[in-house]
Design a protein around this motif. Structure first.
Motif, PDB file in Angstrom:
ATOM      1  N   ALA A 106       0.794  -1.224   0.000  1.00 48.48           N
ATOM      2  CA  ALA A 106       0.000   0.000   0.000  1.00 48.48           C
ATOM      3  C   ALA A 106       0.830   1.280   0.000  1.00 48.48           C
ATOM      4  O   ALA A 106       0.266   2.378  -0.088  1.00 48.48           O
ATOM      5  CB  ALA A 106      -0.927   0.002   1.219  1.00 48.48           C
ATOM      6  N   VAL A 107       2.154   1.156   0.095  1.00 48.77           N
ATOM      7  CA  VAL A 107       2.999   2.354   0.229  1.00 48.77           C
ATOM      8  C   VAL A 107       2.828   3.317  -0.940  1.00 48.77           C
ATOM      9  O   VAL A 107       2.629   4.523  -0.744  1.00 48.77           O
ATOM     10  CB  VAL A 107       4.481   1.952   0.392  1.00 48.77           C
ATOM     11  CG1 VAL A 107       5.393   3.161   0.199  1.00 48.77           C
ATOM     12  CG2 VAL A 107       4.713   1.338   1.769  1.00 48.77           C
ATOM     13  N   ALA A 108       2.909   2.821  -2.166  1.00 47.39           N
ATOM     14  CA  ALA A 108       2.846   3.724  -3.320  1.00 47.39           C
ATOM     15  C   ALA A 108       1.524   4.497  -3.380  1.00 47.39           C
ATOM     16  O   ALA A 108       1.537   5.730  -3.498  1.00 47.39           O
ATOM     17  CB  ALA A 108       3.076   2.942  -4.617  1.00 47.39           C
ATOM     18  N   PRO A 109       0.351   3.841  -3.295  1.00 49.06           N
ATOM     19  CA  PRO A 109      -0.880   4.629  -3.344  1.00 49.06           C
ATOM     20  C   PRO A 109      -1.082   5.517  -2.118  1.00 49.06           C
ATOM     21  O   PRO A 109      -1.685   6.589  -2.221  1.00 49.06           O
ATOM     22  CB  PRO A 109      -1.980   3.574  -3.463  1.00 49.06           C
ATOM     23  CG  PRO A 109      -1.374   2.309  -2.998  1.00 49.06           C
ATOM     24  CD  PRO A 109       0.073   2.397  -3.350  1.00 49.06           C
ATOM     25  N   LEU A 110      -0.582   5.095  -0.955  1.00 48.34           N
ATOM     26  CA  LEU A 110      -0.718   5.946   0.227  1.00 48.34           C
ATOM     27  C   LEU A 110       0.094   7.226   0.095  1.00 48.34           C
ATOM     28  O   LEU A 110      -0.303   8.288   0.604  1.00 48.34           O
ATOM     29  CB  LEU A 110      -0.278   5.193   1.485  1.00 48.34           C
ATOM     30  CG  LEU A 110      -1.275   4.172   2.031  1.00 48.34           C
ATOM     31  CD1 LEU A 110      -0.642   3.358   3.158  1.00 48.34           C
ATOM     32  CD2 LEU A 110      -2.545   4.853   2.537  1.00 48.34           C
ATOM     33  N   THR A 111       1.241   7.141  -0.596  1.00 47.43           N
ATOM     34  CA  THR A 111       2.093   8.316  -0.737  1.00 47.43           C
ATOM     35  C   THR A 111       1.759   9.115  -1.995  1.00 47.43           C
ATOM     36  O   THR A 111       1.380  10.289  -1.917  1.00 47.43           O
ATOM     37  CB  THR A 111       3.573   7.894  -0.763  1.00 47.43           C
ATOM     38  OG1 THR A 111       3.768   6.880  -1.756  1.00 47.43           O
ATOM     39  CG2 THR A 111       4.003   7.353   0.583  1.00 47.43           C
ATOM     40  N   SER A 112       1.867   8.479  -3.154  1.00 50.00           N
ATOM     41  CA  SER A 112       1.702   9.220  -4.407  1.00 50.00           C
ATOM     42  C   SER A 112       0.257   9.572  -4.703  1.00 50.00           C
ATOM     43  O   SER A 112      -0.011  10.523  -5.445  1.00 50.00           O
ATOM     44  CB  SER A 112       2.270   8.400  -5.577  1.00 50.00           C
ATOM     45  OG  SER A 112       1.583   7.172  -5.709  1.00 50.00           O
ATOM     46  N   LEU A 113      -0.688   8.843  -4.121  1.00 47.26           N
ATOM     47  CA  LEU A 113      -2.098   9.110  -4.388  1.00 47.26           C
ATOM     48  C   LEU A 113      -2.750   9.848  -3.217  1.00 47.26           C
ATOM     49  O   LEU A 113      -3.113  11.025  -3.337  1.00 47.26           O
ATOM     50  CB  LEU A 113      -2.832   7.789  -4.653  1.00 47.26           C
ATOM     51  CG  LEU A 113      -4.301   7.851  -5.069  1.00 47.26           C
ATOM     52  CD1 LEU A 113      -4.468   8.668  -6.345  1.00 47.26           C
ATOM     53  CD2 LEU A 113      -4.860   6.444  -5.259  1.00 47.26           C
ATOM     54  N   CYS A 114      -2.838   9.182  -2.072  1.00 47.80           N
ATOM     55  CA  CYS A 114      -3.516   9.803  -0.933  1.00 47.80           C
ATOM     56  C   CYS A 114      -2.750  10.994  -0.374  1.00 47.80           C
ATOM     57  O   CYS A 114      -3.347  12.037  -0.060  1.00 47.80           O
ATOM     58  CB  CYS A 114      -3.732   8.761   0.162  1.00 47.80           C
ATOM     59  SG  CYS A 114      -4.853   7.431  -0.309  1.00 47.80           S
ATOM     60  N   GLY A 115      -1.435  10.837  -0.244  1.00 45.62           N
ATOM     61  CA  GLY A 115      -0.652  11.923   0.316  1.00 45.62           C
ATOM     62  C   GLY A 115      -0.538  13.113  -0.608  1.00 45.62           C
ATOM     63  O   GLY A 115      -0.764  14.264  -0.213  1.00 45.62           O
ATOM     64  N   THR A 116      -0.184  12.865  -1.863  1.00 50.72           N
ATOM     65  CA  THR A 116       0.032  13.950  -2.812  1.00 50.72           C
ATOM     66  C   THR A 116      -1.258  14.676  -3.159  1.00 50.72           C
ATOM     67  O   THR A 116      -1.297  15.918  -3.224  1.00 50.72           O
ATOM     68  CB  THR A 116       0.672  13.398  -4.098  1.00 50.72           C
ATOM     69  OG1 THR A 116       1.903  12.765  -3.769  1.00 50.72           O
ATOM     70  CG2 THR A 116       0.923  14.521  -5.096  1.00 50.72           C
ATOM     71  N   LEU A 117      -2.333  13.923  -3.364  1.00 51.42           N
ATOM     72  CA  LEU A 117      -3.597  14.523  -3.785  1.00 51.42           C
ATOM     73  C   LEU A 117      -4.510  14.867  -2.622  1.00 51.42           C
ATOM     74  O   LEU A 117      -5.635  15.333  -2.849  1.00 51.42           O
ATOM     75  CB  LEU A 117      -4.318  13.576  -4.755  1.00 51.42           C
ATOM     76  CG  LEU A 117      -3.561  13.205  -6.029  1.00 51.42           C
ATOM     77  CD1 LEU A 117      -4.424  12.313  -6.904  1.00 51.42           C
ATOM     78  CD2 LEU A 117      -3.135  14.456  -6.784  1.00 51.42           C
ATOM     79  N   ARG A 118      -4.034  14.626  -1.393  1.00 53.10           N
ATOM     80  CA  ARG A 118      -4.831  14.908  -0.199  1.00 53.10           C
ATOM     81  C   ARG A 118      -6.188  14.198  -0.274  1.00 53.10           C
ATOM     82  O   ARG A 118      -7.248  14.810  -0.230  1.00 53.10           O
ATOM     83  CB  ARG A 118      -5.017  16.410  -0.006  1.00 53.10           C
ATOM     84  CG  ARG A 118      -3.749  17.149   0.419  1.00 53.10           C
ATOM     85  CD  ARG A 118      -3.274  16.613   1.786  1.00 53.10           C
ATOM     86  NE  ARG A 118      -2.253  17.458   2.393  1.00 53.10           N
ATOM     87  CZ  ARG A 118      -0.954  17.276   2.274  1.00 53.10           C
ATOM     88  NH1 ARG A 118      -0.505  16.278   1.507  1.00 53.10           N
ATOM     89  NH2 ARG A 118      -0.095  18.050   2.900  1.00 53.10           N
ATOM     90  N   LEU A 119      -6.105  12.876  -0.356  1.00 57.68           N
ATOM     91  CA  LEU A 119      -7.293  12.030  -0.374  1.00 57.68           C
ATOM     92  C   LEU A 119      -7.258  11.175   0.896  1.00 57.68           C
ATOM     93  O   LEU A 119      -6.680  10.089   0.917  1.00 57.68           O
ATOM     94  CB  LEU A 119      -7.322  11.146  -1.623  1.00 57.68           C
ATOM     95  CG  LEU A 119      -7.403  11.875  -2.963  1.00 57.68           C
ATOM     96  CD1 LEU A 119      -7.253  10.904  -4.116  1.00 57.68           C
ATOM     97  CD2 LEU A 119      -8.725  12.634  -3.072  1.00 57.68           C
ATOM     98  N   PRO A 120      -7.837  11.661   1.982  1.00 62.34           N
ATOM     99  CA  PRO A 120      -7.713  10.965   3.271  1.00 62.34           C
ATOM    100  C   PRO A 120      -8.549   9.697   3.339  1.00 62.34           C
ATOM    101  O   PRO A 120      -9.690   9.657   2.866  1.00 62.34           O
ATOM    102  CB  PRO A 120      -8.219  12.011   4.268  1.00 62.34           C
ATOM    103  CG  PRO A 120      -9.204  12.826   3.496  1.00 62.34           C
ATOM    104  CD  PRO A 120      -8.639  12.898   2.092  1.00 62.34           C
ATOM    105  N   VAL A 121      -7.972   8.662   3.914  1.00 59.51           N
ATOM    106  CA  VAL A 121      -8.662   7.397   4.151  1.00 59.51           C
ATOM    107  C   VAL A 121      -8.340   6.944   5.566  1.00 59.51           C
ATOM    108  O   VAL A 121      -7.285   7.265   6.110  1.00 59.51           O
ATOM    109  CB  VAL A 121      -8.250   6.311   3.137  1.00 59.51           C
ATOM    110  CG1 VAL A 121      -8.560   6.756   1.713  1.00 59.51           C
ATOM    111  CG2 VAL A 121      -6.766   5.973   3.268  1.00 59.51           C
ATOM    112  N   LEU A 122      -9.253   6.202   6.156  1.00 56.96           N
ATOM    113  CA  LEU A 122      -9.010   5.602   7.464  1.00 56.96           C
ATOM    114  C   LEU A 122      -8.483   4.193   7.262  1.00 56.96           C
ATOM    115  O   LEU A 122      -9.074   3.396   6.520  1.00 56.96           O
ATOM    116  CB  LEU A 122     -10.294   5.561   8.290  1.00 56.96           C
ATOM    117  CG  LEU A 122     -10.190   4.871   9.657  1.00 56.96           C
ATOM    118  CD1 LEU A 122      -9.262   5.653  10.580  1.00 56.96           C
ATOM    119  CD2 LEU A 122     -11.562   4.707  10.289  1.00 56.96           C
TER     120      LEU A 122
END
Length: 398
Positions: A80-96
């Motif tokens: 999950a590292v890549a989507p958590l960083t490049s997707l959720c982190g970069t685009l500010r898409l918060p998930v629990l």
């Protein structure tokens, strides 16, 4: 250890705090929560084969205005590292994130209640599978390195209600993910019949083989000179219990990675027969390995996929692969042959044919669902896989 929370109440508290929908992999120890979602709130939970895909699905739900939840094991955080960083982190898409940890002080599961904080802390000394040890131990540090705020999963309903509200505020306020680290046993098992579609397969003389029986047939057929790579979980346990003795050297690869490991061995040990024992729950998460095998065409590689339908590690929940035609995928990827069998005679015939011809070859074996009912004679804490890896490496170099 305090009794785990009622999964019905956990789902109710999540929903009450505005969370949902949910995505995850079927093998999570939070199967009771998934069962409630599938039975009580159809369509709210999406099962995928890979933790990175679960995060991506959740990110899409956030783009649609939801406050999604990802259910995953600590051992899947790497995926999950890549989507958590490049997707959720970069685009500010918060998930629990609900990140489960298995085992004891090393694996991080079990747990004892902290009366002062109402939070659960790891229970020392609980045995665990080797592939959960390191990932469970480093999960908090990995989340910290990813910039994800995290805390232990609460042990009481009031504490959980309070911390869910805090997590929601964090997601809305920062646009970044938030994680609860959930020890094994934090959520109680469900009572009554299991949720979700049942997987019923008759056993008997004409019925499917047990996993251990299929593994035995394959190991005997390939001979002592073959090099075996097995996926983690039930298949690895069958090898460790019944085949951890002189015979084909084997190594256990993380879930979904065994075909890639086998490909690397086959390409670099072209004079040795290489066999990968894969699973229907693991294979969909890493289909690119099958594409690479077909494209590179190692003639010494035999890919055996054991298909029982459910995920034993998730209490028998469907693996989500029933509609996947693995033999057609293997043929489309470029395997020289792709066969499906469902009994010891058919398996023996298929193995004899494939071992007598150049590969790569693929054999899908329909087996009975459920764990082998025989008791496991090994000690509670399993031996680390390093010796088997060292033995396989020594065999290759000999």
């Amino acid at each position: 250890m305090a009794a785990g929370l009622d999964p019905e109440r956990v789902v109710a508290l999540l929903e009450g705090a505005g969370f949902g929908p949910y995505a995850g992999v079927p093998r999570s120890p939070l199967g009771p929560v998934v069962g409630v979602l599938e039975e009580r709130r159809p369509g709210r939970y999406t099962a995928v084969a890979d933790e990175g895909a679960a995060v991506a699905v959740a990110a899409g739900a956030r783009l649609a205005g939801r406050l999604p939840v990802v259910i995953l094991e600590a051992s899947g955080l790497g995926n999950a590292v890549a989507p958590l960083t490049s997707l959720c982190g970069t685009l500010r898409l918060p998930v629990l994130l609900l990140v489960t940890r298995r085992g004891g002080s090393a694996g991080g599961g079990g747990g004892i209640a902290d009366a002062a904080s109402g939070l659960r802390r790891p229970r020392p000394g609980a045995p665990e599978e080797p592939h959960h040890e390191l990932t469970g131990r480093i999960a908090p540090e990995l989340l910290t390195a990813l910039g994800i705020r995290h805390e232990p999963f609460p042990t009481g309903e009031e504490a959980l209600r309070d911390r869910l509200a805090a997590a929601a505020a964090h997601l809305h306020g920062t646009g970044l993910p938030f994680a609860f680290i959930v020890p094994e046993g934090a959520v109680a098992p469900r009572t009554g019949p299991p949720a979700g579609p049942a997987v019923a397969v008759a056993r008997g003389a004409a019925g499917p083989m047990l996993r251990s029986e299929a593994v035995g047939h394959v190991v005997r057929a390939v001979g002592e000179d073959a090099l075996v790579v097995a996926t983690a979980g039930g298949t690895a346990r069958a090898l460790e219990r019944d085949r951890d003795r002189p015979g084909p050297p084997y190594v256990v690869g993380p879930t979904g990675r065994a075909p890639g490991v086998a490909l690397g061995v086959a390409l670099n040990a072209p004079d040795r027969r290489v066999v990968v024992l894969d699973g229907d729950g693991a294979a969909p998460g890493r289909l690119e390995a099958m594409a690479a095998i077909g494209r590179l065409g190692p003639p010494n590689l035999l890919h055996v996929l054991l298909d029982d339908g459910p995920h034993d590690a998730a209490g028998g929940r469907p693996a989500g692969s029933a509609e996947v035609n693995f033999t057609e995928i293997a043929a489309a990827c470029g395997y020289c042959s792709a066969t499906e069998v469902a009994g010891p005679g058919a398996l023996a015939a298929a193995l004899a044919a494939e071992l007598g011809a150049p590969g790569p070859a693929f054999v899908r074996v329909r087996i009975a669902p459920g764990a082998d009912p025989r008791p496991d004679p090994r000690p509670a804490r399993r031996a680390l896989p390093a010796p088997s890896a060292a033995r396989l490496a020594a065999e290759v170099r000999a």
